[in-house]
Design an enzyme around this catalytic site. Sequence first.
Site, PDB file in Angstrom:
ATOM      1  N   ASN A 154       0.787  -0.959   0.138  1.00  0.00           N
ATOM      2  CA  ASN A 154      -0.129   0.239   0.064  1.00  0.00           C
ATOM      3  C   ASN A 154       0.874   1.315  -0.093  1.00  0.00           C
ATOM      4  OD1 ASN A 154      -2.131  -1.777   0.149  1.00  0.00           O
ATOM      5  ND2 ASN A 154      -2.409  -1.175   2.475  1.00  0.00           N
ATOM      6  N   HIS A 180       7.679   0.127   1.985  1.00  0.00           N
ATOM      7  CA  HIS A 180       7.666  -1.097   2.403  1.00  0.00           C
ATOM      8  C   HIS A 180       6.483  -1.743   1.766  1.00  0.00           C
ATOM      9  CE1 HIS A 180       4.848   0.659   5.218  1.00  0.00           C
ATOM     10  NE2 HIS A 180       4.568  -0.447   5.511  1.00  0.00           N
ATOM     11  N   GLN A 203       4.130  -5.589   2.738  1.00  0.00           N
ATOM     12  CA  GLN A 203       3.741  -6.665   3.469  1.00  0.00           C
ATOM     13  C   GLN A 203       3.466  -8.143   2.797  1.00  0.00           C
ATOM     14  OE1 GLN A 203       0.849  -5.306   6.821  1.00  0.00           O
ATOM     15  NE2 GLN A 203       0.808  -3.749   5.566  1.00  0.00           N
TER      16      GLN A 203
END
Length: 364
Positions: A178, A191, A193
């Site tokens: 995101n 980053h 996930q």
Amino acid sequence: MSAAEVHRLAGRLADGREIVYFGEDGIPSPAPDLRDLPPRTSGSEMRFDPLLREWVVIAAHRQGRTHLPSDDECPLCPSSGERRTEVPASSYDVVVFENRFPSLVADDGRILEPVGEPEHTRRTGAGRCEVVVFGPDHGASFADLSPRRARTVVEAWVDRTRALSALPGVEQVFCFENRGAETGVTLHHPHGQIYAFPFVPPRTERVLDSAAAHRERTGGDLFADVLRAEQEAGIRVVARSEHWTAFVPAAARWPVEVHLYPHRPVPDLPGLTGAERDDFAHLYLDVLRRMDALFGAPLPYVSAWHQAPVRRGRDLLRLRLELFSVRRAPGKLKYLAGTESGMGVFVNDIVPEDAARRLRESSV
């Protein structure tokens, strides 16, 4: 860059969570994590919706997670002096670690006491959630990475997909990113996930049904047929390389939506060859930069890898990346209104062919 050139080093954080470093020119031994951390939380649970026949994860402990900290308090930056973050190393290329505030937790999925639900389905939210940090530069984004660094991220996705798929009870591995406050991110450092689900998510179940019905009706591969149609039509193709095609789907739900398909059918990221991984890194960076150029500003987006489940449907589902944005024009966002939120019927303000043309014409 080949997989053999990506170095890997695993360790543990102060509370026992696993951390894995991926380095391009070796990995210096990181300093130990000297933080005094509380024990890991385990309050996640799952409940089954009997109307939609879908699992819902309830993770109330995540209300206390870190939310948009100042730059000098970012937990994903390298540790320095007395400032100790989630990454003990003073420098790194790519790093993956277990989420401190996970939606799914290491557990055996044991049954919990009923709370008056129609069917007694309440159980612990077993699974695993990891954070993938794309680099140490707090102000960068994935689009700013070099092809070599993007390739290292691909190798981290491959490594973690393989490792998490081997865990007991894991049914599907989902790698995603995101980007932008508009998508709900709580940390600005670049980053992504990874979720290891203890069930096959509802969207995958529906696509499995579609692929099976298509094979029964036509004898063909649904994804190969979609890719062939897009390549032959050409009007929605944004970019194409030796091993991948990026296109706006004919029935795009989002104002900006691009799917990336490998030309060869593979079920998951570990199934890609070195050449396919190399090629993806270059094409993906090209697409992300086109998206950022579309409205002259960094575009908020969700980037989602769809892989085949661990134990079934691997001959039906094909690896693909789906990338979409909620921005429909400069300063304007698409919000899920009544038809989308209430009934799941999307209304797109942008004609898919126009979106593809504008992406092709975007300077990169």
